[in-house]
Structure formats: C-alpha cells, structure tokens
Write an enzyme that holds these catalytic residues in place. Sequence first.
Site, PDB file in Angstrom:
ATOM      1  N   SER A 109       7.011  -8.046   3.041  1.00  0.00           N
ATOM      2  CA  SER A 109       6.998  -6.591   3.004  1.00  0.00           C
ATOM      3  C   SER A 109       5.596  -6.017   3.210  1.00  0.00           C
ATOM      4  O   SER A 109       5.012  -6.149   4.270  1.00  0.00           O
ATOM      5  CB  SER A 109       7.607  -6.122   1.676  1.00  0.00           C
ATOM      6  OG  SER A 109       7.837  -4.755   1.667  1.00  0.00           O
ATOM      7  N   ASP A 255       8.123  -4.795   6.949  1.00  0.00           N
ATOM      8  CA  ASP A 255       9.514  -5.057   7.337  1.00  0.00           C
ATOM      9  C   ASP A 255      10.313  -3.784   7.528  1.00  0.00           C
ATOM     10  O   ASP A 255      11.532  -3.830   7.680  1.00  0.00           O
ATOM     11  CB  ASP A 255      10.199  -5.987   6.324  1.00  0.00           C
ATOM     12  CG  ASP A 255      10.318  -5.372   4.939  1.00  0.00           C
ATOM     13  OD1 ASP A 255       9.497  -4.492   4.600  1.00  0.00           O
ATOM     14  OD2 ASP A 255      11.221  -5.774   4.185  1.00  0.00           O
TER      15      ASP A 255
END
Length: 459
Positions: A109, A255
């Site tokens: 992330s 992401d």
Amino acid sequence: MSDAAGKKRCLFGTDGVRDIANRGAMTPEMALRLGRAYVLFLTERGFPRPKIVVGRDTRRSGAMLEAALIAGMTSAGADVVCVGVTPTPGVSFGVELLRAQGGAVISASHNPAEYNGIKFLDNSGSKLSDDSELAIEEYLGDNLIDDWRPSGGSIGKVEHRESDFNSSYVERVRVSLGEEGLGSLKVVFDCANGAASTVLPDVLSSLTDGGNFEIIGASPDGLNINEKSGVMSMKGLSERVVQAGYDIGIAYDGDADRVLLVDGKGRPLDGDIILWVLGRWLKGKGSLGAGIVTTVMSNMALDKHMAESGIKTFRCPVGDRYVLQSMKDNGSSLGGEQSGHVIAFPYTKTGDGICTGFLFIRACIEIKEDIQTLVDRFGRFPQKLTNIAVNSKTDIMKDDNILAAVDEASRILGDSGRIFLRPSGTEPIVRLLVECEDLELVESLSRSIEEKITSLVVN
C-alpha cells in the site's frame, strides 16, 4: 491484536501481512505457506478446488512474491488467475467478474518500495474478517499444511490475464461512474508510481472528451512507488496544482485503494472532507441510507457538519474492513477513513481511490460545491496525530502509567475533545491522537503523553 474470543493475531495487521520484502514475515517461503494456508482455509469452508484471483502493485519484489504465493496455492489444489499489476479494487472486481472464491493482493500500500505485503479477499471481493485471518494463521501451525499434497490432475492450474484484465476493470469503473468526467475542472492526478498508473490513462480517456488534465507520478520502475509522490507526499502535487493553475489535485497510494485531494490553493482535502461532500450529495439523491460511517480517527468537525445536514455519523475502529462491516450493520451506503479509504455503495464494494476521486468531482459539480472554500468552511477542530516508534506495541498499550495518563487527559478534555492511543497494524509504532477546540491544550496533552511513551522506549 485480539479477536472476540481473546486469541492473539501475530502475523496479520490491519491490512494483511506486511514486512520488508525478502525479510521477516514477507519472504518467498512465507508467501508460499500463506498461499497454502489460504487454500486450506477456503477448502474447509466449502470451496473445494477454489479459484483465486491474484494481483500486485509495481514493487520490484512483487513478481518474486507472486511466484511463491501462486506456487503455494496451486500446490494445495487451487486454480489461480494471475491479473498482474492492478489496483487492489481491481482484484476485488476480478473476484466478482471471474466468479472466484477468493482473491489475494501483493502490496504494501502506502509503505516504501522495500516493503511488501499480502492481503486476502473473500468470495465477495471484500477483505477477510479478523476471525478469518486468525484461522489462516492457525493453519500455518498445523501439520495439515505440509501433509496436504495433491498430485496429478488435482494440482491447481494457472491462467494468465495480465494482457486484458485491466481493460475489464476500466470498463467497470466507467459503468459505475457513467459518462460523467471532469466537467470544466482542470485536474492533475498523482499515481504515486503505483498501480493507478496502469489504468488511470484509460479511465480518463473513457470518461472525458479531451478534458483538461495532467498525470504525474506515473513512471514506475519498481523502486519509486510512493517516493515523494502520492498520498504519502502531497507537496509535489500541491506545488504543481498552484504552479499550473489547476482547480484540484488527486493523489493515490501505491495500490490505489486510497485517495487524497488538494484544492486550487494546494491545501489538503482529506477523507473527512471527501465524506462531507459525498454524504450531502448522496443524501440529496436519496441513496445515502442510515448515514455515514467513519473511524475513531476522523475529526469531530465531521460529526458537527453531518448533524447540521441531518445526517447521522457512525464511528468504528480504524481499518476499511471495519468501515465496511459497520456500513452493513447500520444500513449505510457511505463510509471511509480520514486517510482516504472510501467505500460508496453501489459505486464501489471496497476502497477504490480512482472511483472515489471521480465521484467527488461529480458530487461537487451536481451540488454546486465551491472546492476552493471547502477547507475554510470545514473548520476542523485542532487535532494532533503523533506516530511514536516503539520496541513493543503490546507493552506500551498495557503499561499502567501510560493508560493512567491517557485516562487523566480524557478527563481533562471531557466532552470538548478526545484522546486516542492505538498500535499501528502495519508498522512498529503507536499512534497518539489528541483533539479539541483549544490548540494549546492539544499541544500540552500530546507532548506530555508522548514524553511518557518515549521514556519507556529509551529505558
């Protein structure tokens, strides 16, 4: 972290398993075992020979971990559809599109490029519950994970969809949003050199007709994801917006399940302001449901503004999985986090930064919102969030002196504010949040508790 039964989760954090790639909990060996454990979890819950969609972000370590994860899954008898580099919401969509029984995303992330992680999805494309992740952890310590050895035709197959999958996801985004695009707004997008860079240009071409936009942070090399770009470093986006005279800037994380914005003056528009706008918009359309869901980290000004608009606010723990569960429990169509995870039924089923950014623009156009005055009108309560590096999050959260200090600060604040201390689910830090309308009180209480925590770390 503990589940309702009091069992401790050691491996999974708030967003899957995460560590420095090729070290600790994120080695190829661990990825392989996680893949096998996940398949056993699905198999024993009524999904024999499950189909699993696997995607990743742009990190160099992604291909290494992808190969190991897929090897683990197929060795346990699962069929895998590999969709390559795609946003996390793309994998969620893939589970639905391909009628799969699960999904897996290889991504850390917002973390730097040296990190990576693995998070699993259920058969609806949503993140797994705490109890499900705990069950997977327990499989890792069971002999069954090593004894389960399908052979011959029982070994899983691998289907590669890297060349065409993202076009299907782009079409899904277009259908969800309709034909609306940027209107007359001038917009700059920051893809954080992550997964958004693989789909955003096609999304824009499908939604706009020569719109006035620019894309930055869209040259991933495997090592520059989130580097001085995206939601973790908004300075470059802010400067570009002001320099080139754009109306708004939109930034994603690695992401693309998170989004944050800046207005024409380069000032941040966080998840609270996004919810404030989308909540009023959806209420006007009669599709908001019972209210909005946000986490304990959101500013108290959001509750105030929602109440002024006749909208109820529901609070839940930090983590988009908890937001989603609270939305379902309370009958809400909108929920999100201050950090930029936003879920808006029926447009998205999970945090989708790309969809959320375009929904925000549409909402502003339809309710005639003045983007450039949102920060001034929101008037957030003074709030200080401090990330404190610690040796043991558990020890800090159980220390009697720290707990007493937090309780005393809470007594001082009363109804005028709040204090919140929690361990990070992905990093070796604890997060201290102090909030009230008195800035000096915020600073003094925050400094006092931070010093107590720091003294424990040093000693």
